[in-house]
Design an enzyme around this catalytic site. Structure first.
Site: not given
Ligand code: PXP
Length: 252
Positions: A70, A214, A151, A45, A191, A101, A10, A43, A7, A49
């Site tokens: 996402e 992240h 997920e 949003r 997550h 999220t 960030h 994602h 992901n 952001r």
């Molecule tokens: N999966 C989903 C559905 C999410 O919303 C997120 C956060 O954007 C992640 C995975 C990734 O989470 P993290 O950034 O904590 O690794």
């Protein structure tokens, strides 16, 4: 072994901190692919952001591995997804005041609205995944409204403060994977997963895909994205369930 979806939101968060054009999440996606990412996740949003419409469009044009969007079920976002047609859409809950999220989608309560979105996007040839907590009713409702995959929110595991609590969250995930497979769903996880905590989840049989953001972006500040992804991928290989069998559910 489970696939690694990276992901890159960030990277865009840092760009937006100055409302400028660097760092570019499109470059990050390319570097993540070179580091061994099996998928790129973003994602879009409602408040834009981090990832914006330009990013979504360019990711679609440039990403060679699986592209996972996402999204909330807001009408304008669903319209964009239907037009873009990424490989997969993961439906998530979204609140403007949240930092990220938080928790899973309530598919039981919003079955009708979510089901309509699932049907529309499925007709566009997109794989649909529901981001939910590892709760039996939510898993069954996800299968009922037509999702291909779930997920599982790994936040409870990631936030566990004691070994007992952690073991409980792992047992919950194990049970949810079984329920998901019995319901014909492919099972993903994500997550709060980090280089420090990913091993125990990676060792659970049945996860087909992890989406991690992240922690990889944080490490990439010091090592570069390619190396950060390579290291996470290595952990997934190292801690993959023994036996070597495919994690894919029979339904896929
Ligand atoms: N999966 C989903 C559905 C999410 O919303 C997120 C956060 O954007 C992640 C995975 C990734 O989470 P993290 O950034 O904590 O690794």
């Amino acid at each position: 072994m489970a696939l690694l979806g990276v992901n890159i939101d960030h990277v865009a968060t840092v760009r937006q901190a100055r409302d400028t054009d660097e760092p570019d999440p499109i470059w990050a996606a390319a570097q993540a692919e070179l580091g061994g990412a099996d998928g790129i996740t973003f994602h879009l949003r409602e408040d834009r952001r981090h990832i914006n419409d330009r990013d979504a469009r360019l990711l679609l044009e440039t990403v060679a591995v699986k592209l996972n969007m996402e999204m909330a079920i807001a009408d304008d976002i669903v319209d964009i997804a239907a037009e873009l047609r990424p490989d997969q859409c993961t439906i998530v809950p979204e609140r403007r005041e949240e930092l990220t999220t938080e928790g899973g989608l309530d598919v039981v309560q919003h079955a009708k609205r979510i089901g309509a979105v699932v049907t529309r996007l499925r007709e566009r040839g997109i794989t649909l995944s529901a981001f939910i907590e590892p709760v039996t009713e939510q898993i069954k409702a996800s299968a009922d409204v037509g999702f291909h995959a779930i997920e599982l929110w790994t936040g409870a595991y990631a936030h566990a403060k004691t070994a007992a609590k952690r073991d409980q969250t792992l047992a919950d995930l194990r049970r949810a994977i079984d329920t998901g497979n019995e319901s014909g769903l492919e099972v993903h996880g994500g997550h709060g997963l980090t280089y420090r905590n990913v091993a125990l989840v990676a060792a659970l049989p049945g996860f087909v895909e992890f989406n991690i953001g992240h922690s990889i972006v944080a490490r990439s500040v010091f090592t570069g994205m390619l190396e950060a992804v390579r290291e996470m991928k290595q952990l997934l290989v190292q801690h993959a369930p023994q036996g070597g069998g495919s994690n894919r559910s029979p339904a896929q």
